[in-house]
Design an enzyme around this catalytic site. Structure first.
Site, PDB file in Angstrom:
ATOM      1  N   LEU A 138      -0.975  -3.633  -9.166  1.00  0.00           N
ATOM      2  CA  LEU A 138      -0.208  -4.831  -8.804  1.00  0.00           C
ATOM      3  C   LEU A 138      -1.014  -6.118  -9.014  1.00  0.00           C
ATOM      4  CD1 LEU A 138       1.413  -3.498  -5.498  1.00  0.00           C
ATOM      5  CD2 LEU A 138       2.493  -3.678  -7.756  1.00  0.00           C
ATOM      6  N   ALA A 139      -2.195  -6.019  -9.606  1.00  0.00           N
ATOM      7  CA  ALA A 139      -3.055  -7.172  -9.911  1.00  0.00           C
ATOM      8  C   ALA A 139      -3.547  -7.881  -8.659  1.00  0.00           C
ATOM      9  CB  ALA A 139      -2.336  -8.156 -10.841  1.00  0.00           C
ATOM     10  N   GLY A 140      -3.790  -7.135  -7.585  1.00  0.00           N
ATOM     11  CA  GLY A 140      -4.260  -7.759  -6.353  1.00  0.00           C
ATOM     12  C   GLY A 140      -5.577  -8.489  -6.520  1.00  0.00           C
ATOM     13  N   PRO A 161      -1.749  -4.021  -1.943  1.00  0.00           N
ATOM     14  CA  PRO A 161      -2.619  -2.832  -1.930  1.00  0.00           C
ATOM     15  C   PRO A 161      -3.697  -2.897  -3.014  1.00  0.00           C
ATOM     16  CG  PRO A 161      -0.317  -2.192  -1.772  1.00  0.00           C
ATOM     17  CD  PRO A 161      -0.330  -3.660  -2.081  1.00  0.00           C
ATOM     18  N   VAL A 162      -4.816  -2.246  -2.736  1.00  0.00           N
ATOM     19  CA  VAL A 162      -5.956  -2.229  -3.655  1.00  0.00           C
ATOM     20  C   VAL A 162      -5.828  -1.059  -4.626  1.00  0.00           C
ATOM     21  CG1 VAL A 162      -8.479  -1.997  -3.777  1.00  0.00           C
ATOM     22  CG2 VAL A 162      -7.429  -3.301  -1.905  1.00  0.00           C
ATOM     23  N   LYS A 186       2.021  -8.705  -9.220  1.00  0.00           N
ATOM     24  CA  LYS A 186       2.854  -8.586 -10.423  1.00  0.00           C
ATOM     25  C   LYS A 186       3.243  -7.124 -10.609  1.00  0.00           C
ATOM     26  CE  LYS A 186      -0.170  -6.293 -13.111  1.00  0.00           C
ATOM     27  NZ  LYS A 186       0.078  -4.887 -13.567  1.00  0.00           N
ATOM     28  N   ALA A 196      -3.820  -0.562  -7.130  1.00  0.00           N
ATOM     29  CA  ALA A 196      -2.420  -0.163  -7.056  1.00  0.00           C
ATOM     30  C   ALA A 196      -1.606  -0.529  -8.284  1.00  0.00           C
ATOM     31  CB  ALA A 196      -1.777  -0.808  -5.815  1.00  0.00           C
ATOM     32  N   SER A 212      -6.900  -9.486  -9.450  1.00  0.00           N
ATOM     33  CA  SER A 212      -6.734 -10.514 -10.485  1.00  0.00           C
ATOM     34  C   SER A 212      -6.038 -11.754  -9.946  1.00  0.00           C
ATOM     35  CB  SER A 212      -5.936  -9.944 -11.659  1.00  0.00           C
ATOM     36  OG  SER A 212      -6.650  -8.924 -12.317  1.00  0.00           O
ATOM     37  N   ASP A 236      -5.487  -9.561 -16.270  1.00  0.00           N
ATOM     38  CA  ASP A 236      -4.213  -9.978 -15.673  1.00  0.00           C
ATOM     39  C   ASP A 236      -4.257 -11.357 -15.034  1.00  0.00           C
ATOM     40  OD1 ASP A 236      -2.979  -7.575 -16.377  1.00  0.00           O
ATOM     41  OD2 ASP A 236      -3.522  -6.600 -14.495  1.00  0.00           O
TER      42      ASP A 236
END
Length: 332
Positions: free
Chosen positions: A136-138, A131-132, A11, A134, A140, A173
């Site tokens: 971007l809610a990776g 990416p971790v 996201k 970052a 979540s 998130d």
């Protein structure tokens, strides 16, 4: 063995306003978020076992594959809730009509559920593309995908409302990633209101060796803005004016305000304003791409309807697009 593959979208935050600090230590926020076409993939396998076992694996060296991972916590929470809700009528859910080869394994699960505890071995492979640390809610989206995927494997014992309740227990998130599309996120991020979807293209850039935790970003916001605005009452707030998704402005940079520092009003994301003074990598992105916006707590920036040029020391993903969905079964 029962299996499912789940697609988990990243996201971005189209806007992010930080409001007052809550009694639980989190900040209230209002943020317009959008899921995008950058995905992690989860392969979830479940088989009967005498005790609950959760095994994680994956392709990334940047995340733990143990109880510290949010995916592990999501799987454990799901199973705990499944035990709480266990009744004889639940058993029939697992035994719904399926191909002949699936019946033996499903009957095994049914027998386990008639004992004191429902236990199983859950194996989850995490294919990381997001990416971790970052913004971007990776983590979540993977946790939301775990809850969603296990619910699919066990033939939906929980309603969508219950899935949102479980997601809200784990992080800020997850509910956005479960819902997907464009949403207005409130509270600490767990309250989501779907908004009208508007398609657009975007690209991402992130300094390769810079990860920023949400904890760091919010702490720096609190220091920089010690008296945050209170939560708006219903109908108030800054989100009547959503970001205009047009070709980026190629004009001047906010960095031209030398001597005055960066002004909060210049940023769509309050957390970008909070941390940009401390990281030359972020300043370089903003200087070169004035219309770029940081997502979440960073350190990823996005630009709408444009691309980033390859640059040493930066991860770049061009030509992505907004998507209308959240975590979902992947059948390709």
């Amino acid at each position: 063995m029962l299996s499912v593959k789940i697609q988990c979208p990243a996201k971005i935050n189209l806007t992010l306003k930080v409001l007052d600090k809550r009694p639980d230590g989190f900040h209230n926020i209002e943020s317009v978020m959008q899921t995008i076409s950058l995905y992690d993939y989860l392969t979830i396998n479940v088989e009967p076992a005498e005790t609950l076992q959760i095994k994680l694996s994956g392709n990334s060296k940047e995340i733990p594959y143990n109880e510290k991972n949010l995916v592990y916590k999501a799987a454990k929470l799901f199973c705990e809730e499944l035990n709480k809700s266990k009744t004889e009528s639940d058993i029939s859910v697992i035994l719904r009509a399926e191909p002949e080869e699936s019946q033996n394994i499903k009957r095994s699960f049914a027998l386990l559920r008639m004992t004191n505890n429902f236990n199983c071995k859950i194996s989850i492979n995490i294919e990381k593309n997001i990416p971790v640390a970052a913004g971007l809610a990776g983590g979540s989206t993977d946790a939301a995908g775990t809850i969603f995927g296990l619910n699919e494997i066990f033939k939906k014992p929980f309603s969508q409302e219950k899935l949102h309740e479980l997601c809200a227990q784990l992080g800020s998130d997850l509910n956005v990633c479960l819902t997907g599309g464009r949403v207005l996120s409130k509270g600490r991020g767990e309250i989501v209101e779907p908004l009208e979807f508007e398609p657009f293209n975007l690209s991402l850039i992130k300094p390769e060796n810079l990860g920023i935790s949400a904890k760091e970003a919010y702490e720096k916001f609190a220091k920089k803005h010690p008296s945050p605005q209170p939560s708006p009452s219903k109908g108030e707030g800054d989100f009547a004016l959503l970001p205009t998704l047009t070709l980026p402005n190629k004009g001047g940079s906010i960095l031209s305000n030398s001597g005055e520092g960066f002004k909060r009003s210049d940023f769509q994301n309050d957390l970008e304003w909070a941390i940009i003074d401390d990281y030359k990598e972020l300043q370089e992105i903003k200087s070169k791409y004035p219309s770029a916006v940081m997502s979440g707590s960073g350190s990823t920036y996005y630009i709408i309807n444009d691309i980033f040029q390859n640059q040493k020391g930066y991860w770049i993903s061009n030509n992505l697009f907004a998507v209308e969905f959240g975590v979902a079964v992947y059948n390709h």
